[in-house]
Design a protein around this motif. Structure first.
Motif, PDB file in Angstrom:
ATOM      1  N   ILE A 140       0.748  -1.133   0.057  1.00 12.73           N
ATOM      2  CA  ILE A 140       0.084  -0.123  -0.075  1.00 12.73           C
ATOM      3  C   ILE A 140       0.796   1.177   0.122  1.00 12.73           C
ATOM      4  O   ILE A 140       1.636   1.405   0.843  1.00 12.73           O
ATOM      5  CB  ILE A 140      -0.828  -0.054   1.243  1.00 12.73           C
ATOM      6  CG1 ILE A 140      -1.666  -1.136   1.439  1.00 12.73           C
ATOM      7  CG2 ILE A 140      -2.010   1.236   1.233  1.00 12.73           C
ATOM      8  CD1 ILE A 140      -2.302  -1.409   2.524  1.00 12.73           C
ATOM      9  N   ARG A 141       0.640   2.210  -0.886  1.00 13.49           N
ATOM     10  CA  ARG A 141       1.150   3.267  -0.695  1.00 13.49           C
ATOM     11  C   ARG A 141       0.315   4.513  -0.105  1.00 13.49           C
ATOM     12  O   ARG A 141      -0.950   4.368   0.030  1.00 13.49           O
ATOM     13  CB  ARG A 141       1.227   4.134  -2.249  1.00 13.49           C
ATOM     14  CG  ARG A 141       2.497   3.703  -3.035  1.00 13.49           C
ATOM     15  CD  ARG A 141       2.055   4.485  -4.578  1.00 13.49           C
ATOM     16  NE  ARG A 141       2.776   3.474  -5.513  1.00 13.49           N
ATOM     17  CZ  ARG A 141       4.146   3.876  -5.891  1.00 13.49           C
ATOM     18  NH1 ARG A 141       4.583   4.848  -5.418  1.00 13.49           N
ATOM     19  NH2 ARG A 141       4.569   2.980  -6.717  1.00 13.49           N
ATOM     20  N   MET A 142       0.771   5.294   1.077  1.00 22.46           N
ATOM     21  CA  MET A 142       0.025   6.159   1.887  1.00 22.46           C
ATOM     22  C   MET A 142       0.085   7.583   1.373  1.00 22.46           C
ATOM     23  O   MET A 142       1.379   7.956   1.240  1.00 22.46           O
ATOM     24  CB  MET A 142       0.238   5.887   3.320  1.00 22.46           C
ATOM     25  CG  MET A 142       0.287   4.301   3.642  1.00 22.46           C
ATOM     26  SD  MET A 142       0.565   4.069   5.477  1.00 22.46           S
ATOM     27  CE  MET A 142       2.301   4.589   5.747  1.00 22.46           C
ATOM     28  N   ARG A 143      -1.185   8.248   1.252  1.00 19.59           N
ATOM     29  CA  ARG A 143      -1.044   9.570   1.021  1.00 19.59           C
ATOM     30  C   ARG A 143      -1.107  10.202   2.465  1.00 19.59           C
ATOM     31  O   ARG A 143      -1.968  10.221   3.158  1.00 19.59           O
ATOM     32  CB  ARG A 143      -2.168   9.971   0.046  1.00 19.59           C
ATOM     33  CG  ARG A 143      -1.985  11.434  -0.293  1.00 19.59           C
ATOM     34  CD  ARG A 143      -3.332  11.630  -1.037  1.00 19.59           C
ATOM     35  NE  ARG A 143      -4.330  11.678  -0.423  1.00 19.59           N
ATOM     36  CZ  ARG A 143      -5.593  12.638  -0.946  1.00 19.59           C
ATOM     37  NH1 ARG A 143      -5.391  13.308  -2.187  1.00 19.59           N
ATOM     38  NH2 ARG A 143      -6.864  12.273  -0.324  1.00 19.59           N
ATOM     39  N   ILE A 144       0.085  10.719   2.807  1.00 22.11           N
ATOM     40  CA  ILE A 144       0.052  11.485   4.433  1.00 22.11           C
ATOM     41  C   ILE A 144      -0.175  12.934   4.187  1.00 22.11           C
ATOM     42  O   ILE A 144       0.555  13.638   3.751  1.00 22.11           O
ATOM     43  CB  ILE A 144       1.286  10.972   5.115  1.00 22.11           C
ATOM     44  CG1 ILE A 144       1.585   9.628   4.932  1.00 22.11           C
ATOM     45  CG2 ILE A 144       1.620  11.776   6.338  1.00 22.11           C
ATOM     46  CD1 ILE A 144       0.674   8.598   5.800  1.00 22.11           C
ATOM     47  N   GLY A 145      -1.191  13.341   5.168  1.00 21.57           N
ATOM     48  CA  GLY A 145      -1.562  14.801   5.195  1.00 21.57           C
ATOM     49  C   GLY A 145      -2.871  15.110   5.103  1.00 21.57           C
ATOM     50  O   GLY A 145      -3.697  13.876   5.271  1.00 21.57           O
ATOM     51  N   ARG A 146      -3.436  16.289   4.655  1.00 19.95           N
ATOM     52  CA  ARG A 146      -4.797  16.613   4.747  1.00 19.95           C
ATOM     53  C   ARG A 146      -5.075  17.504   3.712  1.00 19.95           C
ATOM     54  O   ARG A 146      -4.222  18.278   3.050  1.00 19.95           O
ATOM     55  CB  ARG A 146      -5.099  17.158   6.017  1.00 19.95           C
ATOM     56  CG  ARG A 146      -4.452  18.660   6.211  1.00 19.95           C
ATOM     57  CD  ARG A 146      -5.267  19.133   7.412  1.00 19.95           C
ATOM     58  NE  ARG A 146      -4.368  20.442   7.846  1.00 19.95           N
ATOM     59  CZ  ARG A 146      -4.755  21.640   7.248  1.00 19.95           C
ATOM     60  NH1 ARG A 146      -5.575  21.624   6.144  1.00 19.95           N
ATOM     61  NH2 ARG A 146      -3.852  22.868   7.481  1.00 19.95           N
ATOM     62  N   ASN A 147      -6.245  17.449   3.060  1.00 22.62           N
ATOM     63  CA  ASN A 147      -6.630  18.590   2.389  1.00 22.62           C
ATOM     64  C   ASN A 147      -6.780  19.814   2.982  1.00 22.62           C
ATOM     65  O   ASN A 147      -6.820  19.869   4.128  1.00 22.62           O
ATOM     66  CB  ASN A 147      -8.200  18.058   1.696  1.00 22.62           C
ATOM     67  CG  ASN A 147      -8.167  16.982   0.738  1.00 22.62           C
ATOM     68  OD1 ASN A 147      -7.741  17.122  -0.210  1.00 22.62           O
ATOM     69  ND2 ASN A 147      -8.939  16.079   1.125  1.00 22.62           N
ATOM     70  N   ARG A 148      -6.359  20.996   2.075  1.00 19.17           N
ATOM     71  CA  ARG A 148      -6.487  22.184   2.729  1.00 19.17           C
ATOM     72  C   ARG A 148      -7.899  22.380   3.378  1.00 19.17           C
ATOM     73  O   ARG A 148      -7.884  22.856   4.465  1.00 19.17           O
ATOM     74  CB  ARG A 148      -6.154  23.264   1.483  1.00 19.17           C
ATOM     75  CG  ARG A 148      -5.982  24.744   1.956  1.00 19.17           C
ATOM     76  CD  ARG A 148      -4.959  25.405   0.840  1.00 19.17           C
ATOM     77  NE  ARG A 148      -5.937  25.613  -0.165  1.00 19.17           N
ATOM     78  CZ  ARG A 148      -6.822  26.657  -0.193  1.00 19.17           C
ATOM     79  NH1 ARG A 148      -7.055  27.565   0.801  1.00 19.17           N
ATOM     80  NH2 ARG A 148      -7.665  26.639  -1.495  1.00 19.17           N
ATOM     81  N   ARG A 149      -8.894  22.249   2.509  1.00 17.58           N
ATOM     82  CA  ARG A 149     -10.098  22.020   3.017  1.00 17.58           C
ATOM     83  C   ARG A 149     -10.879  20.701   2.898  1.00 17.58           C
ATOM     84  O   ARG A 149     -10.744  20.301   1.664  1.00 17.58           O
ATOM     85  CB  ARG A 149     -10.973  23.267   2.457  1.00 17.58           C
ATOM     86  CG  ARG A 149     -10.658  24.614   2.787  1.00 17.58           C
ATOM     87  CD  ARG A 149     -11.145  25.668   1.982  1.00 17.58           C
ATOM     88  NE  ARG A 149     -10.906  25.263   0.578  1.00 17.58           N
ATOM     89  CZ  ARG A 149     -11.655  26.055  -0.592  1.00 17.58           C
ATOM     90  NH1 ARG A 149     -12.395  26.969  -0.385  1.00 17.58           N
ATOM     91  NH2 ARG A 149     -11.215  25.603  -1.939  1.00 17.58           N
ATOM     92  N   SER A 150     -11.654  20.114   3.835  1.00 13.86           N
ATOM     93  CA  SER A 150     -12.073  18.510   3.533  1.00 13.86           C
ATOM     94  C   SER A 150     -13.257  19.052   2.849  1.00 13.86           C
ATOM     95  O   SER A 150     -14.333  18.124   2.327  1.00 13.86           O
ATOM     96  CB  SER A 150     -12.156  17.978   4.555  1.00 13.86           C
ATOM     97  OG  SER A 150     -10.914  17.320   4.689  1.00 13.86           O
ATOM     98  N   TRP A 151     -14.219  20.203   3.021  1.00 15.93           N
ATOM     99  CA  TRP A 151     -15.399  20.613   2.502  1.00 15.93           C
ATOM    100  C   TRP A 151     -15.278  21.641   1.689  1.00 15.93           C
ATOM    101  O   TRP A 151     -14.786  22.802   1.922  1.00 15.93           O
ATOM    102  CB  TRP A 151     -16.305  20.829   3.674  1.00 15.93           C
ATOM    103  CG  TRP A 151     -17.734  21.382   3.353  1.00 15.93           C
ATOM    104  CD1 TRP A 151     -18.261  21.688   2.074  1.00 15.93           C
ATOM    105  CD2 TRP A 151     -18.949  21.419   4.167  1.00 15.93           C
ATOM    106  NE1 TRP A 151     -19.487  21.783   2.176  1.00 15.93           N
ATOM    107  CE2 TRP A 151     -20.032  21.868   3.568  1.00 15.93           C
ATOM    108  CE3 TRP A 151     -19.051  21.171   5.753  1.00 15.93           C
ATOM    109  CZ2 TRP A 151     -21.104  22.056   4.105  1.00 15.93           C
ATOM    110  CZ3 TRP A 151     -20.213  21.253   6.371  1.00 15.93           C
ATOM    111  CH2 TRP A 151     -21.318  21.709   5.517  1.00 15.93           C
ATOM    112  N   VAL A 152     -15.667  21.576   0.487  1.00 17.27           N
ATOM    113  CA  VAL A 152     -15.470  22.561  -0.722  1.00 17.27           C
ATOM    114  C   VAL A 152     -16.758  22.558  -1.435  1.00 17.27           C
ATOM    115  O   VAL A 152     -17.124  21.457  -1.973  1.00 17.27           O
ATOM    116  CB  VAL A 152     -14.420  22.548  -1.540  1.00 17.27           C
ATOM    117  CG1 VAL A 152     -14.426  23.317  -2.758  1.00 17.27           C
ATOM    118  CG2 VAL A 152     -13.099  22.377  -0.842  1.00 17.27           C
TER     119      VAL A 152
END
Ligand code: FAD
Ligand code: 6CW
Length: 517
Positions: A330-342
């Motif tokens: 598995i490749r993991m994308r580590i972090g967060r969206n700048r905003r999770s609700w757009v």
């Protein structure tokens, strides 16, 4: 008004969201879930927070109704192995520190200079003894081991995680694929419309809001609010709406994992009621005991280890039982969206953000995301203040956990390989260096940690600092002026209680075998 919700993705995030929204709004809000028969789920995600019970409680599900179908087991703690040095371990339990004369037992433990060689977690807590003895936290009649810790049992309360102010003493392990199947069945029986199909296109209106999905075989699917549960792909939020992803990789470099599913004979081997996180040369290995198999995986950084080396390492850790088992890379994308609700799209689950699974936070983030979505649910005007507040809460939650995990690597006494050496030199998230200096003078208690809700109490930070070997070098000066009699009584109490409970409680595998019926 939001008159309908469309969820894309049928992993843990998709089905938790669908069932939670149905449990909240019932028939007043139609929910459609589209999931692909071909795109697989991530296939891992088996250890949880204690607060996940609020989710099951919200759905009206008691343990005997869902645990057997999901091969679930109890988790009283995470056992950290070899983070300090070879052969050493300690537990991060679901238990707060007791207090004597205003100071935690951990402060008193430091004062005693180690209490005759007893580890801090054994001396201050009851749960480590239950872990070592592989006990169930419940008696055969279903009664929790300590009545005083029982905060309402199976009675429906519909509280959310951030409203809980006690520490419940256990969480669960479960088979992620079985949970998704269980929830899919539960959800469809309660009116969630399930569409088994691929979303091939996401269409937007003139304002850029999502108007509808185009599926391969079911034509167009329209809705007011769209929830992106497509995992690391981020099909709606990133690929369609183009929201930026903020990587955490500068502070948390683990970006890959390889996992195995190992069958076990629980009767013969017993079942550990905890997750184990064993430090290795370029990362760490999780071991999650389920009823009938163990889930295990090596989480590592591709800067320091190749997938082939990682798989070899994992197989040698598991031993002969790994032969012939298929590995899931598995490749993991580590972090967060700048905003999770757009606009009219909210990402929940891996599509929203993720940090490596060291403290089992993936499902916690999902639960947090959906609880907050209900609390910030939009009206006709899609009030931007609600959307902004939601985005702030989600971002802070991920950033708090990022800081807590960074602490694990910074505080670990291990520095024997390039990977562990680099962990000591890496940048720290903003504000953390100052807090770290504070913890060198005194253990965190009521405050002093990342200030916004992120699931972890100060006691968890104190446990990690002590367990990893990065605790204050001197005794708290006030303790020199206090009479230690009350602390002594409490240490004795912990010891007595641990011994009694180990003698009284059933083995976890015996308890779960009965639950399986
Ligand atoms: C190595 C690792 C270990 C983890 N361990 C833990 C843990 O111990 N505890 C924990 O709480 N969390 C853990 N997690 C996190 C946890 O796995 C996830 O939070 C959880 O599984 C949710 O995944 P998801 O539903 O967001 O995504 P996925 O499981 O990836 O599901 C994505 C869904 O989207 C669907 N889909 C995608 N594209 C389309 C399309 N075009 N059309 C239709 N459907 C589509 C797929 O079919 C699938 O159903 C771990 C994660 C990783 C990577
Ligand atoms: N409050 C959360 C977080 C938490 C508190 N203690 C632990 C221990 C472990 Cl092993 C994981 C998570 C946690 C909760 O109650 O789950």
């Amino acid at each position: 008004m939001v008159n309908s919700v469309v969820i894309v993705g049928g992993g843990t995030a998709g089905w938790m969201t669908a069932t939670y929204l149905r449990a909240t709004f019932g028939d007043r809000l139609p929910v459609t879930l589209v999931e692909s028969a071909d795109v697989p789920t991530v296939g891992v995600g088996e250890a949880t927070f204690s607060t996940v019970r609020h989710f099951f409680d919200y759905l009206g599900l008691a343990e005997h109704e869902w645990m057997p179908s999901c091969n679930a087991s109890y988790k009283l703690a995470i056992r950290f192995e070899n983070w300090r040095g070879t052969g050493e371990h300690f537990y991060h339990p679901f238990e707060r520190l007791r207090v004597a004369d205003g100071f935690s037992l951990a402060d008193w433990w430091l004062k005693s200079g180690g209490r005759d060689g007893r580890r801090f977690d054994e001396a201050c807590y009851v749960l480590p003894a239950l872990c070592e003895a592989k006990r169930s936290p419940k008696h055969f009649d279903g009664e929790l081991f300590e009545r005083s810790l029982h905060d309402g049992g199976d009675r429906l309360r519909r509280t959310t995680m951030s409203q809980q102010d006690t520490q419940f003493p256990y969480a669960y392990h479960f088979d992620a694929a079985r949970l998704a199947t269980f929830l899919a069945d539960f959800g469809t029986r309660r009116g969630v419309r399930r569409v088994l199909d691929d979303v091939v296109e996401v269409r937007q209106d003139d304002r850029g809001w999502i108007s509808h999905l185009v599926t391969r075989e079911h034509g167009e699917i329209r809705g007011d609010l769209f929830i992106d549960c497509t995992g690391f792909r981020g099909l709606l939020l990133n690929k369609t709406l183009g929201e930026d992803f903020v990587s955490f990789q500068d502070v948390l470099p683990n970006d890959r994992a390889v996992a195995l599913r190992v069958p076990t004979d629980v009767e013969r081997e017993g079942m550990a009621p905890y997750t184990t996180a064993s430090a290795r040369d370029s990362g760490w290995i999780w071991t999650i005991p389920l009823f009938g198999r163990i889930g295990t995986g090596y989480v590592y950084s591709s800067q320091f280890c190749s997938p082939e080396e990682a798989e070899k390492e994992l197989r040698s850790f598991v031993g002969p039982r790994a032969e012939g088992l298929e590995a899931n890379h598995i490749r993991m994308r580590i972090g967060r969206n700048r905003r999770s609700w757009v606009k009219n799209c909210v990402a929940v689950g891996l599509s929203s953000g993720f940090v490596e699974p060291l403290e089992s936070t993936g499902i916690f983030f999902i639960q947090h995301g959906i609880e907050q979505l209900v609390k910030h649910f939009p009206g006709e005007d899609w009030d931007p203040a609600l959307v902004d507040a939601y985005n702030d809460r989600v971002a802070c939650c991920l950033e708090g956990v990022r800081e807590f995990l960074t602490l694990h690597y910074r505080a670990a006494a291990r520095a024997d390989t390039p990977y562990w050496k680099a962990a000591k030199e890496r940048a720290l998230p903003e504000g953390m260096a100052e807090r770290l200096r504070g913890w060198e003078a005194r253990l965190p208690d009521g405050g002093g940690v990342y200030p916004y809700y992120h699931g972890f109490d100060p006691y968890s930070y104190a446990v990690m600092l002590l367990g990893l070997g990065h605790h204050p070098a001197r005794v708290h000066p006030a303790l020199e002026l206090l009479d230690g009699a009350e602390a002594e009584r409490q240490f004795a109490d912990v010891r007595r209680q641990s011994e009694r409970l180990v003698a009284e409680l059933p083995a976890q595998h015996a308890y779960l075998a009965r639950l399986q019926g």
